[in-house]
Scaffold this motif. Sequence first.
Motif, PDB file in Angstrom:
ATOM      1  N   ILE A 134     -75.807  47.040  19.599  1.00  0.00           N
ATOM      2  CA  ILE A 134     -76.163  46.775  18.202  1.00  0.00           C
ATOM      3  C   ILE A 134     -75.289  45.665  17.633  1.00  0.00           C
ATOM      4  N   SER A 135     -73.982  45.714  17.913  1.00  0.00           N
ATOM      5  CA  SER A 135     -73.067  44.695  17.380  1.00  0.00           C
ATOM      6  C   SER A 135     -73.413  43.310  17.905  1.00  0.00           C
ATOM      7  N   ALA A 136     -74.054  43.267  19.056  1.00  0.00           N
ATOM      8  CA  ALA A 136     -74.402  41.972  19.640  1.00  0.00           C
ATOM      9  C   ALA A 136     -75.555  41.293  18.908  1.00  0.00           C
ATOM     10  N   VAL A 137     -76.409  42.076  18.247  1.00  0.00           N
ATOM     11  CA  VAL A 137     -77.598  41.500  17.627  1.00  0.00           C
ATOM     12  C   VAL A 137     -77.515  41.430  16.106  1.00  0.00           C
ATOM     13  N   LEU A 138     -76.569  42.147  15.501  1.00  0.00           N
ATOM     14  CA  LEU A 138     -76.444  42.107  14.041  1.00  0.00           C
ATOM     15  C   LEU A 138     -75.596  40.908  13.639  1.00  0.00           C
ATOM     16  N   PRO A 139     -76.140  39.983  12.870  1.00  0.00           N
ATOM     17  CA  PRO A 139     -75.367  38.813  12.444  1.00  0.00           C
ATOM     18  C   PRO A 139     -74.555  39.116  11.191  1.00  0.00           C
ATOM     19  N   PRO A 140     -73.214  39.276  11.299  1.00  0.00           N
ATOM     20  CA  PRO A 140     -72.425  39.627  10.120  1.00  0.00           C
ATOM     21  C   PRO A 140     -72.418  38.535   9.061  1.00  0.00           C
ATOM     22  N   GLY A 141     -72.755  37.316   9.458  1.00  0.00           N
ATOM     23  CA  GLY A 141     -72.799  36.230   8.491  1.00  0.00           C
ATOM     24  C   GLY A 141     -74.028  36.258   7.596  1.00  0.00           C
ATOM     25  N   GLN A 142     -75.016  37.085   7.967  1.00  0.00           N
ATOM     26  CA  GLN A 142     -76.226  37.227   7.161  1.00  0.00           C
ATOM     27  C   GLN A 142     -76.122  38.491   6.304  1.00  0.00           C
ATOM     28  N   PRO A 143     -76.573  38.440   5.049  1.00  0.00           N
ATOM     29  CA  PRO A 143     -76.451  39.617   4.170  1.00  0.00           C
ATOM     30  C   PRO A 143     -77.047  40.887   4.775  1.00  0.00           C
ATOM     31  N   TRP A 144     -78.208  40.778   5.406  1.00  0.00           N
ATOM     32  CA  TRP A 144     -78.836  41.982   5.950  1.00  0.00           C
ATOM     33  C   TRP A 144     -78.048  42.528   7.144  1.00  0.00           C
ATOM     34  N   GLY A 145     -77.484  41.623   7.956  1.00  0.00           N
ATOM     35  CA  GLY A 145     -76.691  42.058   9.093  1.00  0.00           C
ATOM     36  C   GLY A 145     -75.408  42.727   8.657  1.00  0.00           C
ATOM     37  N   LEU A 146     -74.772  42.183   7.634  1.00  0.00           N
ATOM     38  CA  LEU A 146     -73.544  42.768   7.103  1.00  0.00           C
ATOM     39  C   LEU A 146     -73.820  44.137   6.496  1.00  0.00           C
ATOM     40  N   TRP A 147     -74.909  44.232   5.738  1.00  0.00           N
ATOM     41  CA  TRP A 147     -75.276  45.513   5.124  1.00  0.00           C
ATOM     42  C   TRP A 147     -75.524  46.559   6.202  1.00  0.00           C
ATOM     43  N   ALA A 148     -76.273  46.202   7.235  1.00  0.00           N
ATOM     44  CA  ALA A 148     -76.588  47.148   8.305  1.00  0.00           C
ATOM     45  C   ALA A 148     -75.326  47.581   9.036  1.00  0.00           C
ATOM     46  N   SER A 149     -74.433  46.655   9.309  1.00  0.00           N
ATOM     47  CA  SER A 149     -73.183  46.993   9.998  1.00  0.00           C
ATOM     48  C   SER A 149     -72.355  47.964   9.181  1.00  0.00           C
ATOM     49  N   ARG A 150     -72.269  47.725   7.891  1.00  0.00           N
ATOM     50  CA  ARG A 150     -71.499  48.615   7.020  1.00  0.00           C
ATOM     51  C   ARG A 150     -72.117  50.005   6.977  1.00  0.00           C
ATOM     52  N   GLN A 151     -73.435  50.079   6.942  1.00  0.00           N
ATOM     53  CA  GLN A 151     -74.106  51.388   6.904  1.00  0.00           C
ATOM     54  C   GLN A 151     -73.871  52.163   8.192  1.00  0.00           C
ATOM     55  N   ILE A 152     -73.949  51.487   9.322  1.00  0.00           N
ATOM     56  CA  ILE A 152     -73.753  52.154  10.616  1.00  0.00           C
ATOM     57  C   ILE A 152     -72.345  52.727  10.723  1.00  0.00           C
ATOM     58  N   VAL A 153     -71.343  51.927  10.377  1.00  0.00           N
ATOM     59  CA  VAL A 153     -69.959  52.382  10.460  1.00  0.00           C
ATOM     60  C   VAL A 153     -69.721  53.560   9.524  1.00  0.00           C
ATOM     61  N   ALA A 154     -70.217  53.471   8.295  1.00  0.00           N
ATOM     62  CA  ALA A 154     -70.017  54.545   7.320  1.00  0.00           C
ATOM     63  C   ALA A 154     -70.628  55.856   7.800  1.00  0.00           C
ATOM     64  N   ARG A 155     -71.806  55.785   8.374  1.00  0.00           N
ATOM     65  CA  ARG A 155     -72.469  57.013   8.826  1.00  0.00           C
ATOM     66  C   ARG A 155     -71.792  57.604  10.058  1.00  0.00           C
ATOM     67  N   LEU A 156     -71.283  56.758  10.938  1.00  0.00           N
ATOM     68  CA  LEU A 156     -70.537  57.257  12.090  1.00  0.00           C
ATOM     69  C   LEU A 156     -69.262  57.973  11.655  1.00  0.00           C
ATOM     70  N   MET A 157     -68.543  57.393  10.711  1.00  0.00           N
ATOM     71  CA  MET A 157     -67.299  57.996  10.225  1.00  0.00           C
ATOM     72  C   MET A 157     -67.568  59.334   9.548  1.00  0.00           C
ATOM     73  N   ASP A 158     -68.666  59.414   8.803  1.00  0.00           N
ATOM     74  CA  ASP A 158     -69.025  60.669   8.145  1.00  0.00           C
ATOM     75  C   ASP A 158     -69.453  61.732   9.152  1.00  0.00           C
ATOM     76  N   ALA A 159     -70.262  61.309  10.131  1.00  0.00           N
ATOM     77  CA  ALA A 159     -70.820  62.279  11.077  1.00  0.00           C
ATOM     78  C   ALA A 159     -69.779  62.846  12.027  1.00  0.00           C
TER      79      ALA A 159
END
Length: 330
Positions: free
Chosen positions: A32-57
């Motif tokens: 997933i980290s290989a395809v999400l572009p952190p420089g793009q708003p949608w990629g950054l948003w998705a990365s933040r959501q994934i990390v937050a949900r992993l930490m919670d779960a």
Amino acid sequence: MLTDESATDSSERGSWRSRHAATLSSLTLRQISAVLPPGQPWGLWASRQIVARLMDAFGPSMAGTRVERVDVTTADGQRLCGEWVRGRGVSGETPGAIYFVHGSGYVLCSTRTHRRLASWLSRLTGLPVFSVDYRLAPRHRFPTAAEDVRRGWDWLTGHCGIAPERIAVAGDSAGGHLSVDLLLQPDVAHPAALVLLSPLMDLTFTLARSREQTRPDPTMRSHHAVRLVSLYCNGIETRHPRLALDVAGGRLLPPTLIQAGGAEMLAADAIALADDLRAAGGRCELQIWPDQVHVFQALPRISPEAVPAMRTVAAFIAETLGDAEIERAS
């Protein structure tokens, strides 16, 4: 657990659950980290959501935790955000505290994502934890995060009146880099202890790449990590003294405990940092936990080793705070 004397020994293995989690991460998170572009708003948003949900779960329980939001204007007219986290049974009368600087690659996480880890740390030590909510890249670039971390320290020791020798500083990942940077500043009175979990030190990821050649990190590749961190320090020379920290030639830092996972590329940073701390004359205990992923301490539901690792952290903080109190009284 491997101490620094055996940090390169591969004969000791982690638990089956930890090894399974690492394998699963290599098939999912790393892809997933290989395809999400952190420089793009949608990629950054998705990365933040994934990390937050992993930490919670997969993070520790929040049962009985009390959280007090801090949003104040400091004496110099600057805004400081953060939160006090008190784990179950921790009162507000405790004289000491832990100053926690979360990781994120300067981009992804927050006090919210690390609240469970801060709560667990509070519960194990009996101390309240002040977690600073520093501003994130790419909106806020270098040196904003470092300035916010310094502002939080000054507020804690000044406005709150907590003596530095009654404080332990703890940071994970990029928060480790920010913590070391803070304590290298010549006008910062040192705390009793420093605890670093999977600290990021080499922002060029040269050390990480060397380790990656023999054992790929299950969660992220080094060139993807470079891309993330560059959102914070883009346009700044990597040899800048606030980025390429001179630990070996800098101030003597407080007693330090470093923990890293044997499966992660930043184990190389942890080993190099321990060497530099000792070269400067400091006391440092290095622990490489076999087969563990990046900041495994935040994921006890998939990593049984998180429990003894955090107990070791708590014991180290209790010991160093006690030593500082004895020294202060003598």
